[in-house]
Structures are given as C-alpha cells and as structure tokens.
Design a protein around this motif. Structure first.
Motif, mmCIF file in Angstrom:
data_model
loop_
_atom_site.group_PDB
_atom_site.id
_atom_site.type_symbol
_atom_site.label_atom_id
_atom_site.label_comp_id
_atom_site.label_asym_id
_atom_site.label_seq_id
_atom_site.Cartn_x
_atom_site.Cartn_y
_atom_site.Cartn_z
ATOM 1 N N ALA A 9 0.768 -1.373 -0.024
ATOM 2 C CA ALA A 9 -0.088 -0.048 -0.080
ATOM 3 C C ALA A 9 0.840 1.230 0.001
ATOM 4 C CB ALA A 9 -0.949 0.010 1.178
ATOM 5 N N TYR A 10 2.021 1.305 0.640
ATOM 6 C CA TYR A 10 2.942 2.478 0.746
ATOM 7 C C TYR A 10 4.010 2.569 -0.264
ATOM 8 C CZ TYR A 10 5.417 6.164 3.179
ATOM 9 O OH TYR A 10 6.154 7.264 3.631
ATOM 10 N N SER A 11 4.148 1.260 -1.144
ATOM 11 C CA SER A 11 5.197 1.155 -2.029
ATOM 12 C C SER A 11 5.088 2.317 -3.297
ATOM 13 C CB SER A 11 5.035 -0.118 -2.572
ATOM 14 O OG SER A 11 6.270 -0.495 -3.669
ATOM 15 N N PRO A 12 4.012 2.523 -3.759
ATOM 16 C CA PRO A 12 3.946 3.450 -4.720
ATOM 17 C C PRO A 12 4.315 5.075 -4.165
ATOM 18 C CG PRO A 12 1.924 2.347 -4.822
ATOM 19 C CD PRO A 12 2.716 1.940 -3.492
ATOM 20 N N GLU A 13 4.669 5.364 -2.962
ATOM 21 C CA GLU A 13 4.860 6.532 -2.264
ATOM 22 C C GLU A 13 6.495 6.598 -2.279
ATOM 23 O OE1 GLU A 13 2.442 8.933 -1.647
ATOM 24 O OE2 GLU A 13 1.031 7.523 -2.565
ATOM 25 N N VAL A 14 7.103 5.653 -2.232
ATOM 26 C CA VAL A 14 8.503 5.518 -2.230
ATOM 27 C C VAL A 14 9.380 5.268 -3.266
ATOM 28 C CG1 VAL A 14 10.236 4.360 -0.564
ATOM 29 C CG2 VAL A 14 8.257 4.534 0.295
ATOM 30 N N GLY A 15 10.130 6.200 -3.585
ATOM 31 C CA GLY A 15 11.147 6.345 -4.661
ATOM 32 C C GLY A 15 12.485 5.759 -4.374
ATOM 33 N N ALA A 16 13.013 6.278 -3.187
ATOM 34 C CA ALA A 16 14.153 5.845 -2.732
ATOM 35 C C ALA A 16 14.521 5.945 -1.232
ATOM 36 C CB ALA A 16 15.481 6.984 -3.182
ATOM 37 N N LEU A 17 15.213 5.143 -0.661
ATOM 38 C CA LEU A 17 15.100 4.967 0.869
ATOM 39 C C LEU A 17 16.883 5.047 1.370
ATOM 40 C CD1 LEU A 17 12.699 4.267 2.939
ATOM 41 C CD2 LEU A 17 13.553 2.072 2.724
ATOM 42 N N THR A 34 6.545 -21.263 -6.412
ATOM 43 C CA THR A 34 6.924 -19.839 -7.355
ATOM 44 C C THR A 34 6.698 -18.952 -6.617
ATOM 45 O OG1 THR A 34 4.659 -19.811 -8.315
ATOM 46 C CG2 THR A 34 6.189 -21.448 -9.390
ATOM 47 N N ALA A 35 7.602 -17.893 -7.007
ATOM 48 C CA ALA A 35 7.446 -16.689 -6.402
ATOM 49 C C ALA A 35 6.635 -15.634 -7.294
ATOM 50 C CB ALA A 35 8.910 -15.847 -6.653
ATOM 51 N N SER A 36 5.609 -14.946 -6.509
ATOM 52 C CA SER A 36 4.727 -14.253 -7.358
ATOM 53 C C SER A 36 4.908 -12.712 -6.785
ATOM 54 C CB SER A 36 3.167 -14.527 -7.150
ATOM 55 O OG SER A 36 2.596 -13.863 -7.767
ATOM 56 N N PRO A 37 5.027 -11.750 -7.634
ATOM 57 C CA PRO A 37 5.071 -10.174 -7.144
ATOM 58 C C PRO A 37 3.988 -10.108 -6.390
ATOM 59 C CG PRO A 37 5.501 -10.386 -9.621
ATOM 60 C CD PRO A 37 5.168 -11.919 -8.848
ATOM 61 N N ASP A 38 4.399 -9.420 -5.232
ATOM 62 C CA ASP A 38 3.102 -8.794 -4.328
ATOM 63 C C ASP A 38 3.049 -7.441 -4.030
ATOM 64 O OD1 ASP A 38 5.305 -8.330 -2.457
ATOM 65 O OD2 ASP A 38 4.942 -9.665 -1.264
ATOM 66 N N GLY A 39 3.462 -6.459 -4.833
ATOM 67 C CA GLY A 39 3.611 -5.189 -4.630
ATOM 68 C C GLY A 39 4.352 -4.467 -3.809
ATOM 69 N N THR A 40 5.263 -5.287 -2.670
ATOM 70 C CA THR A 40 6.260 -4.540 -1.775
ATOM 71 C C THR A 40 7.423 -4.164 -2.499
ATOM 72 O OG1 THR A 40 7.003 -6.883 -1.349
ATOM 73 C CG2 THR A 40 5.021 -6.054 -0.081
ATOM 74 N N LYS A 41 8.311 -3.557 -1.648
ATOM 75 C CA LYS A 41 9.493 -3.382 -2.166
ATOM 76 C C LYS A 41 10.293 -3.945 -0.920
ATOM 77 C CE LYS A 41 8.526 0.766 -5.179
ATOM 78 N NZ LYS A 41 8.773 2.196 -5.161
ATOM 79 N N VAL A 42 11.561 -4.710 -1.299
ATOM 80 C CA VAL A 42 12.391 -4.923 -0.296
ATOM 81 C C VAL A 42 13.780 -4.508 -0.411
ATOM 82 C CG1 VAL A 42 10.817 -6.811 0.205
ATOM 83 C CG2 VAL A 42 12.589 -7.028 -1.523
ATOM 84 N N GLY A 43 14.369 -4.356 0.659
ATOM 85 C CA GLY A 43 15.922 -4.036 0.585
ATOM 86 C C GLY A 43 16.717 -4.564 1.897
ATOM 87 N N THR A 85 13.132 9.567 -0.199
ATOM 88 C CA THR A 85 11.922 10.434 -1.152
ATOM 89 C C THR A 85 11.020 9.598 -1.871
ATOM 90 O OG1 THR A 85 13.644 10.291 -2.964
ATOM 91 C CG2 THR A 85 13.879 11.970 -1.442
ATOM 92 N N GLY A 86 9.973 10.504 -2.251
ATOM 93 C CA GLY A 86 8.964 9.704 -3.208
ATOM 94 C C GLY A 86 9.462 9.769 -4.755
ATOM 95 N N ASP A 91 2.564 3.773 5.689
ATOM 96 C CA ASP A 91 2.247 5.226 6.089
ATOM 97 C C ASP A 91 2.287 5.623 7.323
ATOM 98 O OD1 ASP A 91 0.047 3.737 6.364
ATOM 99 O OD2 ASP A 91 -1.184 4.899 5.257
ATOM 100 N N ALA A 92 2.331 4.600 8.363
ATOM 101 C CA ALA A 92 2.070 4.917 9.774
ATOM 102 C C ALA A 92 3.319 4.990 10.490
ATOM 103 C CB ALA A 92 1.379 4.121 10.468
ATOM 104 N N GLY A 93 4.577 4.266 9.857
ATOM 105 C CA GLY A 93 5.861 4.387 10.180
ATOM 106 C C GLY A 93 6.700 2.938 10.147
ATOM 107 N N LEU A 94 7.377 2.824 11.202
ATOM 108 C CA LEU A 94 8.300 1.514 11.015
ATOM 109 C C LEU A 94 7.671 0.648 11.984
ATOM 110 C CD1 LEU A 94 12.011 2.693 10.984
ATOM 111 C CD2 LEU A 94 10.941 1.408 9.267
#
Length: 166
Positions: free
Chosen positions: A46-54, A91-100, A119-120, A157-160
């Motif tokens: 849900a928050y992934s589209p708001e995050v461009g770089a971390l 199998t792995a299926s994309p779930d919309g999250t971003k990981v690092g 940044t967004g 969107d609420a934090g960590l």
C-alpha cells in the motif's frame, strides 16, 4: 586367531567406530549457508507507490551504519503443489512490496535503533521514521546448527514496525 584375522578384526572395528561416531545415523547435517548481518526493510504494497528511494541508519552496541537501501520488487511464495513422487514446489509471485537491506558489520540480540528517510518518486521528502527494537534469535535448523539472529522492519504510511518471524 591368526595375525591376518586379528588385523582384519581390528581394522573393521576401527572403521566401524569411525563411521558411527563421525557420520552415523544419529548425526544431523547443518546447512552450509552464511547468515547475512543486515537489517532487512520491507515497504508495504500500500505504501510502495509513495517510495522512490530509501536511506537507512542502524545503531547497535554503540556502532552505527548508514547507507542508501537498494529497493527491489518483493514477492510471496505460491504453492505449486506436490507430484505423486512426493516432490513439492513453489513459485515466487510479485506482491507489490519493495524490499532491501542495510548490511552491517555485526548483528547481536542487543536493542537497536533503525531510522529510515527517503524520497517519493517525484523527489519529495518522505517523513523520517525511527524505532528501537530487539533483533530476534532463532534456531531454524535445530540447536545443533547454531543460532540465527535477524533484524527486520516494515515501513508503511504509519511508520516503522518490527517484522516478527515465526
């Protein structure tokens, strides 16, 4: 008993003892994989589209490490079932999250503080989020294989929030 017979008996006993004690049925193998000393970060779908770089900073036991976190698409495992021979797969299926991950020099069970900023997609600053938590210790391969310590957080969107592994 003749000397050749005695030699054969002693050799057989020594070999049997070596095989049973070192490689016997009671011994269990541990996987030969190294543990990554890192803080893993998952940005929710849900928050992934708001995050461009971390950017992340982790402090533990008086030592801090910070760096930009390379984000990649996250996925979830989808059960593909089992065949009649008993082999199962997924199998792995994309779930919309971003990981690092933020790689660390060391990771202990001591409390740590993690702070993320970023940044967004358009370059607008995201709120700075920080939390203190205690990394988790587990024995996923049994106590004979040693302890694995993990530190994982989720950003929304609420934090960590600390990710608690089963």
């Amino acid at each position: 008993m003749h000397k050749p017979g005695l030699l054969l008996a002693l050799t057989t006993t020594a070999l049997t003892s070596a095989v049973i004690s070192g490689c016997g049925f009671a011994a269990s193998a541990c996987p030969a994989i190294a543990q990554a000393t890192a803080v893993s970060v998952t940005v929710t779908a849900a928050y992934s589209p708001e995050v461009g770089a971390l950017h992340a900073r982790a402090c533990q036991d008086g030592t801090c490490k910070e760096a930009d976190v390379e984000l990649r698409p996250g996925s979830t495992s989808v059960d593909s079932g089992c065949n009649p021979e008993g082999s199962c797969s997924a199998t792995a299926s994309p779930d919309g999250t971003k990981v690092g991950a933020l790689m660390l020099e060391a990771l202990t069970e001591s409390p740590m503080t993690v702070t993320v900023s970023g940044t967004g997609p358009e370059g607008t600053a995201l709120p700075v989020r920080s939390m203190e938590f205690q990394p988790q210790a587990a024995y996923p391969f049994g106590e004979q294989c040693g302890k694995v310590v993990s530190a994982s957080v989720t950003l929304d969107d609420a934090g960590l929030h600390q990710q608690v592994r089963p």
